[in-house]
Design a protein around this motif. Structure first.
Motif, short mmCIF file in Angstrom:
data_model
loop_
_atom_site.label_atom_id
_atom_site.label_comp_id
_atom_site.label_asym_id
_atom_site.label_seq_id
_atom_site.Cartn_x
_atom_site.Cartn_y
_atom_site.Cartn_z
N LEU A 1 0.70 -1.29 0.11
CA LEU A 1 0.01 0.07 -0.06
C LEU A 1 0.73 1.36 -0.01
CD1 LEU A 1 -2.82 0.85 -0.13
CD2 LEU A 1 -2.93 0.91 2.54
N ILE A 2 2.14 1.25 0.57
CA ILE A 2 2.73 2.28 0.63
C ILE A 2 3.49 2.63 -0.76
CG2 ILE A 2 5.17 3.03 1.39
CD1 ILE A 2 4.75 1.46 3.94
N ALA A 3 3.94 1.61 -1.45
CA ALA A 3 4.22 1.47 -2.84
C ALA A 3 3.13 2.23 -3.75
CB ALA A 3 4.87 0.39 -3.35
N ALA A 4 1.88 1.85 -3.47
CA ALA A 4 0.72 2.14 -4.19
C ALA A 4 0.46 3.59 -4.18
CB ALA A 4 -0.42 1.39 -3.91
N TYR A 5 0.46 4.02 -2.82
CA TYR A 5 0.51 5.48 -2.54
C TYR A 5 1.59 6.49 -3.56
CZ TYR A 5 -3.31 5.44 0.76
OH TYR A 5 -4.63 5.15 1.39
N GLY A 6 2.73 5.70 -3.22
CA GLY A 6 4.00 6.38 -3.78
C GLY A 6 3.78 6.49 -5.40
N VAL A 7 3.57 5.65 -6.15
CA VAL A 7 3.40 5.60 -7.57
C VAL A 7 2.20 6.40 -8.14
CG1 VAL A 7 4.66 3.50 -8.00
CG2 VAL A 7 2.45 3.45 -7.86
N ASN A 8 1.40 6.64 -7.12
CA ASN A 8 0.09 7.64 -7.53
C ASN A 8 0.25 9.10 -7.21
OD1 ASN A 8 -2.46 6.21 -8.80
ND2 ASN A 8 -1.34 4.63 -7.31
N GLY A 9 1.78 9.36 -6.79
CA GLY A 9 2.03 10.72 -6.46
C GLY A 9 1.46 11.11 -5.03
N GLN A 10 1.17 10.26 -4.18
CA GLN A 10 0.64 10.55 -2.93
C GLN A 10 1.64 10.44 -1.79
OE1 GLN A 10 -3.42 9.54 -1.90
NE2 GLN A 10 -4.15 9.45 -4.05
N GLY A 11 2.79 10.92 -2.11
CA GLY A 11 4.00 10.52 -1.18
C GLY A 11 3.80 10.74 0.48
N HIS A 12 2.95 11.98 0.87
CA HIS A 12 2.66 12.21 2.23
C HIS A 12 2.04 11.24 2.69
CE1 HIS A 12 4.34 16.46 2.58
NE2 HIS A 12 3.83 16.59 1.35
N ALA A 13 0.98 10.71 2.01
CA ALA A 13 0.13 9.64 2.45
C ALA A 13 1.11 8.34 2.67
CB ALA A 13 -0.94 9.27 1.45
N ALA A 14 1.89 8.25 1.73
CA ALA A 14 2.87 7.01 1.85
C ALA A 14 3.67 7.18 3.11
CB ALA A 14 3.71 6.82 0.47
N ILE B 1 11.10 5.60 0.31
CA ILE B 1 12.00 6.68 -0.51
C ILE B 1 11.47 6.74 -1.92
CG2 ILE B 1 14.29 7.05 -1.02
CD1 ILE B 1 15.33 5.07 1.43
N SER B 2 11.23 5.86 -2.67
CA SER B 2 10.83 5.94 -4.10
C SER B 2 9.42 6.93 -3.88
CB SER B 2 10.36 4.67 -4.68
OG SER B 2 9.82 4.69 -6.01
N ALA B 3 8.58 6.60 -2.67
CA ALA B 3 7.37 7.54 -2.92
C ALA B 3 7.56 8.84 -2.67
CB ALA B 3 6.51 6.81 -1.70
N CYS B 4 8.79 9.17 -1.92
CA CYS B 4 9.33 10.67 -1.72
C CYS B 4 9.83 11.16 -2.99
CB CYS B 4 10.42 10.50 -0.45
SG CYS B 4 9.64 10.16 1.10
N HIS C 1 8.75 10.23 -6.04
CA HIS C 1 7.72 10.70 -7.01
C HIS C 1 7.03 12.01 -6.67
CE1 HIS C 1 7.59 7.45 -9.51
NE2 HIS C 1 7.79 6.40 -8.48
N SER C 2 7.19 12.38 -5.15
CA SER C 2 6.34 13.53 -4.78
C SER C 2 7.30 14.55 -4.54
CB SER C 2 5.32 13.21 -3.45
OG SER C 2 4.41 12.12 -4.05
N GLY C 3 8.60 14.60 -4.86
CA GLY C 3 9.52 15.62 -4.54
C GLY C 3 9.75 15.90 -2.91
N LEU C 4 9.41 15.05 -2.32
CA LEU C 4 9.98 15.21 -1.11
C LEU C 4 11.22 14.59 -0.57
CD1 LEU C 4 6.57 13.23 0.55
CD2 LEU C 4 7.10 15.80 -0.23
#
Length: 692
Positions: free
Chosen positions: A392-405, A428-431, A433-436
């Motif tokens: 689920l963390i990865a799913a949020y990440g690739v959908n651009g929801q880095g904060h949720a991840a 880290i990948s989620a961050c 994708h969202s520029g975090l």
């Protein structure tokens, strides 16, 4: 080296590991609190043969735990009944069958005179439930009590040794059976082959197999599994061919034995398995499940789904393994309709709770870009492991929801789960994708300093991607130079991708040089460098790169887009005119492009790689595969049905701008999954915020 089994005169029970002993004491303490009323009263009268027959009939039918306990209570309280050894053993087997191991163990412990049958039943009960340490402890007690193991005991104990990878005990059992002449027993021989194979002692496994006077299909399958589990696929296939040469037909177990070694293997090996599958009598689910998994593990999702459809057409009932194996293919193709049908089947057949199956469902929805459904599956799970959270963390990440991840990652830690290296890759990948940037740096620090996880190449490439995406290309390059391992294709590829986005030609050339050295035939990196030159208007260098590709026989990977319609997957290539509706598609596309230009669309001709006139580059961009797939879906579906596209390459800048406009003009939601992430287009905007 030569192998000499340890002789029998070393007492085996002394060699049982202390860790098993500790585990046994813990289990014994739990047993004291269970079934305290089952101490057997001395019988006052002989029970009738009819009562005994009824008890045996009920126990032989393996009733559920509730029925079993009622019967047990009846036997204890009714003075006309008596718990004789034969009845105790039947109760033990029945309890073990329905998972009541503590009850079976209590009966075992309370039996005053335990013979070899008691021990065999208890050992087998533990082995059948993967309680290998407990099985080995019972075997140790058997030896201490002076009860001699027989030809039923050793195969079970050898299976426990395989499951726990206890080579030391397994080799001593080998010595024991040799001394008493049981080494030629078929089942013991099979157990030895499997044990040595699981423990990585392939020479010893082969020696045992060759020394067996009689071999059955299990003997050969055990050897195949040994090679496959240790990554020796060619040797495993050689054994399969050897089976055929001695007229031993492979079965579903043979295919299952090969499965560990057929991930990302050659097409030739997949074809070998397909031929084996087609020769089998496919009356059971095993060969179907294995072949589906082979296709999925080798990036052949269309073949996997087609095989699943064939299975259903034959009237075969899928089980949890079938569904778990096929769902990843649905995710790979964004075949949401079929995935949802499988989900309904799971609920209808009550296949949940099942952690592996539920993780597969979660992943399927995540890969289809359905975050709401993925979260619903996650929330409904009775138990979750690190894989569940990470998915689920990865799913949020690739959908651009880095904060949720990142928030979900922290919740996982709050629940007491220890994140593994893959979980850190996901967050880290989620961050990235969202520029975090700072959050990604912090998680990298937590991983290395707090959890003492050594960075793997995946973590390094995520950090390079994170730095590069946020415009810190030079810092990313410095990070690479300070890596503790040799940078690979993924690391240099992430850097080159960042150079394309931020038009850094100097570092891009360095990254490209490394990539051309590591993977000289990979067209994608030549294309990336071409894009850098194209954005700078250096068309001569673009032409030079294309000439190099041509001279080396390197062909650009064609863009392919898939779209699902009424449960069927339709595939489009750039410039594709093979579809029956091609004329309608191109006519509608022309109309749509005209409406887009009226709305302000200007083709991004820098995305094209040809040193040709703008008009020709515009035409090249207009027929990219995702545009054709979207128009096909617009022609064949009605609002507000979302359109889901899966592409094998990164979406180009022109298509990204065009799809935003299409979503606004047609008032349709369009979800595109490319090789990097999801893009949810709606009302003229994209979920990525133009950051991809």
């Amino acid at each position: 080296m030569d192998f000499n089994p340890t002789p029998l005169f070393v007492p085996l029970f002394i060699l049982i590991r202390f860790s098993h002993l500790c585990r046994h004491f813990s289990t014994s303490n739990q047993l004291q609190t269970l079934l305290t009323q089952t101490h057997l009263p001395k019988p006052q009268q002989k029970r009738s043969s009819m009562s005994q027959d009824i008890c045996y009939q009920i126990l032989d039918s393996y009733p559920d735990a509730k029925t079993l306990k009622k019967l047990h209570s009846k036997v204890i309280t009714d003075q006309a009944l008596d718990l004789k050894p034969a009845l105790v053993i039947k109760f033990m087997r029945a309890y073990a069958f329905c998972g009541e191991l503590c009850s079976a163990r209590h009966l075992f412990d309370e039996s005053p005179e335990r013979n070899v049958v008691y021990y065999n039943v208890m050992i087998r009960s533990y082995v059948n439930h993967q309680c290998y340490g407990d099985a080995i402890m019972v075997f140790g007690g058997m030896l201490r009590d002076g009860v001699s193991p027989d030809h039923y005991t050793y195969p079970c104990v050898l299976k426990a040794c395989s499951g726990s990878e206890d080579l030391s005990l397994g080799s001593r059992i080998h010595g024991a059976v040799c001394k008493v002449g049981l080494d030629l027993n078929l089942f013991i021989g099979n157990g030895l082959v499997a044990m040595y194979g699981k423990c990585g002692c392939l020479v010893e496994a082969r020696r045992v197999l060759d020394g067996m006077d009689t071999k059955d299909v299990v003997s050969w399958n055990s050897m195949v599994a040994g090679y496959a589990q240790n990554g020796k696929f060619d040797d495993a296939l050689s054994v399969c061919r050897e089976m055929e040469s001695v007229k031993m037909n492979p079965d579903g177990g043979t295919m299952a034995s090969l499965l560990p070694a057929v991930t990302n293997t050659s097409l030739e090996n997949v074809e070998f398995l397909k031929e084996m599958f087609e020769r089998l009598a496919k009356r059971s689910l095993v060969p179907w499940n294995v072949m589906i998994a082979v296709y999925v593990n080798n990036s052949m999702p269309v073949a996997a789904i087609n095989l699943y459809s064939q299975m259903e057409a034959r009237g075969m009932e899928p089980d949890a393994i079938t569904i778990s194996s096929t769902l990843p293919a649905c995710g790979d193709l964004s075949a949401l309709t079929l995935g949802r049908q499988m989900h309904k089947y799971v609920e209808r057949r009550r296949l949940r709770p099942n952690l592996s199956l539920e993780n597969a469902l979660l992943n399927m929805y995540a890969k289809c870009g359905c975050l709401r459904e993925a979260k619903e599956v996650f929330d409904s799970m009775k138990s979750r492991d690190v894989i569940s959270w990470t998915s689920l963390i990865a799913a949020y990440g690739v959908n651009g929801q880095g904060h949720a991840a990142a928030s979900l990652f922290e919740k996982m830690r709050d629940h007491g789960l220890v994140p593994d290296s893959i979980a850190f890759v996901s967050v880290i990948s989620a961050c990235s994708h969202s520029g975090l940037l700072e959050e990604g740096r912090q998680y990298y620090h937590v991983m290395t300093e707090e959890y003492k996880i050594a960075p793997r190449i995946e973590h390094y490439s995520c950090m390079v991607d994170l730095l590069g995406r946020t415009g810190r290309v030079d810092e990313a390059f410095t990070f690479i130079k300070q890596m503790m391992v040799e940078p690979n294709e993924r690391v240099w590829g992430a850097l080159l991708g960042a150079c394309r986005v931020h038009s850094n030609m100097d570092v891009g050339l360095i990254a490209a040089d490394h990539l051309f050295s590591i993977v000289p035939q990979q067209a994608g990196y030549y294309v990336l460098l071409s894009n850098i030159y194209a954005k700078a208007g250096q068309w001569k260098k673009v032409s030079s790169i294309r000439s190099i590709m041509k001279s080396k026989g390197i062909k650009k990977t064609p863009g392919i887009s898939n779209v699902e319609l009424k449960g069927k997957i339709y595939t489009f290539l750039a410039g594709d005119k093979s579809h029956p509706q091609s004329k309608q598609i191109y006519d509608e596309l022309d109309v749509l492009v005209g409406r887009m230009k009226d709305a302000g669309y200007v083709p991004e001709t820098d995305s094209a790689l040809h040193d040709v006139e703008d008009e020709e580059r515009e035409h090249h961009l207009a027929v990219h595969s995702e545009k054709l797939a979207i128009v096909f879906a617009l022609l064949n579906t009605s609002p507000p049905t979302p359109i889901r596209i899966t592409k094998n390459l990164r979406v180009c800048g022109d298509c990204h701008a065009a799809i935003k406009l299409i979503s606004r003009i047609t008032e349709r939601e369009i979800i595109v999954r490319d090789t990097n992430r999801f893009h949810h287009f709606k009302g003229g905007d994209c979920s990525c915020g133009d950051y991809w």
